[in-house]
Design a protein around this motif. Sequence first.
Motif, PDB file in Angstrom:
ATOM      1  N   ARG A 215     -17.028  48.241  68.170  1.00  0.00           N
ATOM      2  CA  ARG A 215     -16.254  48.816  69.269  1.00  0.00           C
ATOM      3  C   ARG A 215     -15.887  50.271  68.967  1.00  0.00           C
ATOM      4  NH1 ARG A 215     -12.313  45.609  68.939  1.00  0.00           N
ATOM      5  NH2 ARG A 215     -10.830  46.948  67.847  1.00  0.00           N
ATOM      6  N   THR A 232     -16.083  42.015  73.147  1.00  0.00           N
ATOM      7  CA  THR A 232     -16.062  43.292  72.428  1.00  0.00           C
ATOM      8  C   THR A 232     -16.514  44.417  73.339  1.00  0.00           C
ATOM      9  OG1 THR A 232     -16.516  42.164  70.335  1.00  0.00           O
ATOM     10  CG2 THR A 232     -16.949  44.527  70.408  1.00  0.00           C
ATOM     11  N   ARG A 235     -13.647  45.320  75.683  1.00  0.00           N
ATOM     12  CA  ARG A 235     -12.596  46.071  74.999  1.00  0.00           C
ATOM     13  C   ARG A 235     -13.052  47.510  74.737  1.00  0.00           C
ATOM     14  NH1 ARG A 235     -10.305  42.283  70.227  1.00  0.00           N
ATOM     15  NH2 ARG A 235      -8.525  43.710  70.312  1.00  0.00           N
ATOM     16  N   ALA A 236     -14.353  47.690  74.477  1.00  0.00           N
ATOM     17  CA  ALA A 236     -14.882  49.042  74.294  1.00  0.00           C
ATOM     18  C   ALA A 236     -14.880  49.815  75.614  1.00  0.00           C
ATOM     19  CB  ALA A 236     -16.298  48.975  73.719  1.00  0.00           C
TER      20      ALA A 236
END
Length: 345
Positions: A215, A232, A235-236
Amino acid sequence: MKKFLSSTGVVLACVAPAMVAHAAGSLNLYNWSGYIAPDLITQFEKETGIKVNIDNYDSDETLLAKLKQGGAGYDIAVTGQNMVQVLARQGLIEKIDAASIPGYNNIVARFRKPQWDPKGEYSVPYLWGTMNFAVDASVYNGDINSMKVLFDPPAPLRGKINMFESADDAIALAAIEADVPFCSEDPKQMQKVLDVLKQQKPFVKTYSSKAGAIRESLVSGEISMSAVWSGTAQRASDLKHSIRYAYPKEGSLAWVDNVVVPNGAPDLDNAKKFIAFLLTPKVAAMNTNFLKYQNAIDGADAYVADDVKHAPELSPPAGEKLVFKQACSEAAIRLHDRLWTALLK
């Protein structure tokens, strides 16, 4: 999230036999790093008075080796669906009679007695999602919905790629591109998978399966494309809006992580209390909101934030082919071993 290959001597030699101290009123959890909402732990401790100790692992190879060494005093472990059968077959996890645990009926019907635990003896679902790849659209803004983008990348992405260092995950993605069954025992078929990974290798900057590092590298621009899990990726993209998650036309690799109880768990009662806690809708939603992965609990959606619920990373397109990994035979695992060794030498 994730991941199993083998129990070779090299893996075993790299795993320290550190034991986790167990005290009355405690629960020892073995999990992927950062793979549980901190507020969830705080709430469980407050409601039950049970102190939760967390130890982390970085691959299913490590998990398998640790449990083979005697479980290191863990009451709960989290592992992928293809590992449940392996751990059960080797006598490394307890039968927990999931149906007797409060909250069992909250589990979505499709996940109550799944293929990897058809009698519901050993596991309950934790979180699930897909595993494809993400691309920074500020570097490459073309169509990314094909595995060819990952394995034969366009020029702007070459040399800026991260690939999983977990053999299990890397081989699974390459098997989709090669149109080969993941658990194939045919050396000729697996050679096609190796050819796909070899074709990609000159363009790979890093091999890493650490979600946080992936990330951060995507957000910082150190890499422009990475094999990645759906949560992930979300969230990135929350941190860098140009990051896009692919849904390859060849199919998306799907996974279900599960909660299991290692054989010889010091406190089976506390383990079952924790499992029951995880099966409540508000708690399941707490994990989804933090980790950005789907849960398998009916009623949890009412407590999931709208921006998470409707995120593209959590919503595969209608008709998207989901390919769930299965537990492989020993012969297939040996082929995976040889393939990965050949790739990295």
